[in-house]
Design a protein around this motif. Structure first.
Motif, PDB file in Angstrom:
ATOM      1  N   UNK A  23      78.182  88.081  52.446  1.00 14.65           N
ATOM      2  CA  UNK A  23      77.747  87.473  51.188  1.00 14.65           C
ATOM      3  C   UNK A  23      76.898  88.477  50.414  1.00 14.65           C
ATOM      4  N   UNK A  24      77.210  88.648  49.141  1.00 11.32           N
ATOM      5  CA  UNK A  24      76.431  89.519  48.276  1.00 11.32           C
ATOM      6  C   UNK A  24      76.265  88.775  46.962  1.00 11.32           C
ATOM      7  N   UNK A  85      70.611  88.841  46.995  1.00 10.21           N
ATOM      8  CA  UNK A  85      70.628  88.612  48.443  1.00 10.21           C
ATOM      9  C   UNK A  85      71.936  89.138  49.010  1.00 10.21           C
ATOM     10  N   UNK A  86      71.835  89.921  50.076  1.00  7.86           N
ATOM     11  CA  UNK A  86      73.011  90.430  50.772  1.00  7.86           C
ATOM     12  C   UNK A  86      72.901  90.011  52.231  1.00  7.86           C
ATOM     13  N   UNK A  87      73.896  89.245  52.699  1.00  4.76           N
ATOM     14  CA  UNK A  87      73.947  88.841  54.111  1.00  4.76           C
ATOM     15  C   UNK A  87      75.147  89.515  54.751  1.00  4.76           C
ATOM     16  N   UNK A  91      72.442  91.620  59.464  1.00  2.00           N
ATOM     17  CA  UNK A  91      71.192  91.079  58.942  1.00  2.00           C
ATOM     18  C   UNK A  91      71.248  90.793  57.451  1.00  2.00           C
ATOM     19  N   UNK A  92      70.087  90.582  56.858  1.00  2.48           N
ATOM     20  CA  UNK A  92      69.988  90.182  55.453  1.00  2.48           C
ATOM     21  C   UNK A  92      68.978  91.064  54.727  1.00  2.48           C
ATOM     22  N   UNK A  93      69.294  91.351  53.457  1.00  2.00           N
ATOM     23  CA  UNK A  93      68.336  91.990  52.562  1.00  2.00           C
ATOM     24  C   UNK A  93      68.174  91.078  51.358  1.00  2.00           C
ATOM     25  N   UNK A  94      66.936  90.765  51.028  1.00  2.07           N
ATOM     26  CA  UNK A  94      66.634  89.938  49.859  1.00  2.07           C
ATOM     27  C   UNK A  94      65.733  90.748  48.939  1.00  2.07           C
TER      28      UNK A  94
END
Length: 199
Positions: A23-24, A85-87, A91-94
């Motif tokens: 998800x991006x 938000x990138x999942x 992991x995830x980066x917000x």
């Protein structure tokens, strides 16, 4: 050689499904695209209201998936700030206007659950529920009038369709050398209101 090739193919088969489901989401771009496709204007306060609803929905789903509270709060912060938000499988980066947060999954099952919780449909559904105000100005040409909704000047367009946040709403339409047209009322989710101004 055949064994090495088979190992590479298995590795690729394992990685590709995750890449497809990554998800991006850039929330500012999502709202802009949604509004453009529908020919509507989303007022700044309506955007804030829709993002808040989407972030609350995400927080409930993410907490149920067992995501740690700090990560839930940071991702929700990025959402409410129209951030990014990138999942991914690791992991995830917000990111938001004043910060950034990156973390790794505590459990591999969290990736699928959080990807679903970050579905762009959540923000679209929140936008669609917002009250809709249609401003009709007569005569129409030219579009030289100014539209102000709840103290926020918004882009004037011929179609004149605006998403606003629920509650008390004040619409003011002004054209040079003409008295301003004013409408006041209270709107709730799902309401539609037409404001006709003869200017």
């Amino acid at each position: 050689m055949a064994g090495a090739l088979k190992s590479i193919m298995l590795a690729v088969a394992f990685i590709v499904p995750f890449a497809v489901h990554a998800q991006e989401l850039n929330y500012d771009s999502l709202i802009t695209t949604w509004a453009t496709e529908r020919g509507e204007i989303v007022t700044p306060s309506a955007q804030t209201a829709a993002l808040r609803v989407a972030a609350e929905g995400f927080s409930v789903k993410a907490a149920a998936a067992g995501l740690n509270p700090e990560a839930v709060d940071r991702i929700a912060k990025a959402m409410t700030d129209a951030g990014f938000v990138v999942a991914k499988p690791h992991g995830v980066t917000a990111k938001w206007s004043t910060g950034e947060y990156t973390f790794a999954w505590e459990d591999t099952s969290q990736f699928a659950a959080i990807s679903k919780a970050l579905d762009a449909q959540m923000i679209y559904a929140a936008l669609e529920q917002l009250p809709l105000v249609t401003v009709i100005v007569e005569p129409v040409p030219p579009v030289d009038y100014l539209v102000d909704i709840n103290g926020e000047q918004v882009h004037s367009v011929k179609k004149g369709v605006y998403r606003v946040d629920p509650g008390d709403v004040v619409v003011r339409v002004a054209r040079p050398t003409r008295p301003a047209c004013l409408w006041k009322g209270s709107l709730k989710l799902g309401d539609q209101q037409t404001v006709t101004c003869k200017l």
